[in-house]
Design a protein around this motif. Structure first.
Motif, short mmCIF file in Angstrom:
data_model
loop_
_atom_site.label_atom_id
_atom_site.label_comp_id
_atom_site.label_asym_id
_atom_site.label_seq_id
_atom_site.Cartn_x
_atom_site.Cartn_y
_atom_site.Cartn_z
N GLN A 196 10.65 17.53 -15.38
CA GLN A 196 9.62 18.76 -15.26
C GLN A 196 8.85 18.32 -13.88
O GLN A 196 8.10 19.17 -13.86
N LEU A 197 8.88 16.91 -13.43
CA LEU A 197 7.95 16.66 -12.34
C LEU A 197 8.29 17.72 -11.34
O LEU A 197 9.28 17.92 -10.68
N GLY A 198 7.02 18.40 -10.79
CA GLY A 198 7.30 19.55 -9.94
C GLY A 198 7.71 20.56 -10.29
O GLY A 198 7.77 21.65 -9.53
N GLY A 199 7.85 20.73 -11.33
CA GLY A 199 8.55 22.04 -11.77
C GLY A 199 7.42 23.08 -12.26
O GLY A 199 7.67 24.23 -12.46
N GLY A 200 6.25 22.64 -12.59
CA GLY A 200 5.18 23.50 -12.81
C GLY A 200 4.47 24.19 -11.71
O GLY A 200 4.71 23.90 -10.65
N ARG A 236 -5.12 14.30 -7.36
CA ARG A 236 -5.80 15.28 -8.42
C ARG A 236 -5.52 14.23 -9.71
O ARG A 236 -6.48 14.36 -10.61
N VAL A 237 -4.42 13.87 -10.14
CA VAL A 237 -4.16 13.11 -11.23
C VAL A 237 -4.63 11.61 -11.29
O VAL A 237 -4.52 10.91 -12.29
N LEU A 238 -5.36 11.17 -10.01
CA LEU A 238 -5.70 9.84 -9.97
C LEU A 238 -6.96 9.77 -10.47
O LEU A 238 -7.97 10.65 -10.11
N LEU A 253 2.06 18.53 -10.62
CA LEU A 253 2.31 17.49 -11.57
C LEU A 253 1.98 18.11 -12.91
O LEU A 253 0.83 18.54 -13.26
N PRO A 254 2.81 17.72 -13.92
CA PRO A 254 2.42 18.21 -15.24
C PRO A 254 1.69 17.28 -16.06
O PRO A 254 1.79 16.76 -17.40
N ARG A 311 4.51 9.68 -22.16
CA ARG A 311 4.79 11.01 -21.98
C ARG A 311 5.16 11.32 -20.51
O ARG A 311 6.07 12.08 -20.31
N ALA A 312 4.53 10.60 -19.48
CA ALA A 312 4.97 10.58 -18.32
C ALA A 312 6.19 10.24 -17.95
O ALA A 312 7.15 11.13 -17.38
#
Length: 141
Positions: free
Chosen positions: A22-26, A67-69, A36-37, A13-14
Motif C-alpha cells: 500500500q505504500l505510495g498507492g494512496g 509530513r509523517v515525521l 503515505l498511508p 500497522r506500518a
C-alpha cells in the motif's frame, strides 16, 4: 528512557501496510500525488534507503516523509549521488542514460540539496564508496 519489549501498534500497522504494497498507492483527495498511508506527524524517525533514486517525483516523496515525521523527528536518508570522483561521475552519467528510462534508476540526484531547501536541520552528512553513496540525517523542527 523507556525500553519497548513489544512492537507498538503504529509500527505493526506500518509494517503490515508496507508489506501489503500500500505504500505510495494512496492519493490525496485531489488525486494529484501519491501519499503515505499514515497520519501527519505519526513517526519519530523516517528512514529511506536507496529509494529516492528510483522515485519519479523526489520532491513529493520528501514532502511526504516530512509530513509523517513528528516535530523534532529524525529523517535518515541513504542514496546514490553523483560521485566526488570526476571519472566515476562520468560513468554514472553514462549509465543513467540507460537506467533512468528503463528502470527509473537515477545516480545523479542529490537529496541533500532537496532536504536543505525544506528547512530541515541537517545534522550529519557522510559520503562512501568513491563518493557515490551519501548518508544524511536531518531533524524536523
Amino acid at each position: 528512557m523507556e525500553l519497548i519489549t513489544q512492537p507498538c501498534q503504529t509500527l505493526s500497522r506500518a509494517c503490515g501496510e508496507v508489506g501489503g504494497s500500500q505504500l505510495g498507492g494512496g492519493t490525496e483527495p485531489g488525486g494529484e500525488r501519491d501519499v503515505l498511508p499514515f497520519d501527519a506527524a505519526e513517526f519519530d524517525t523516517v528512514i529511506c534507503t536507496f529509494g529516492l533514486c528510483a522515485i519519479p517525483d523526489i520532491d513529493a516523496a520528501i514532502a511526504e516523509m516530512i509530513r509523517v515525521l513528528r516535530p523534532e523527528g529524525k529523517l535518515i536518508l541513504v542514496d546514490h549521488i553523483p560521485s566526488s570522483n570526476r571519472i566515476v561521475r562520468g560513468i554514472q552519467r553514462l549509465l543513467e542514460t540507460v537506467t533512468a528510462p528503463l528502470a527509473a534508476e537515477h545516480f545523479m540526484r542529490r537529496p541533500l540539496d532537496k532536504i536543505r531547501a525544506t528547512g530541515l536541520e541537517i545534522e550529519r552528512v557522510e559520503r562512501f564508496n568513491l563518493g557515490i553513496v551519501e548518508r544524511l540525517t536531518a531533524r524536523k523542527h
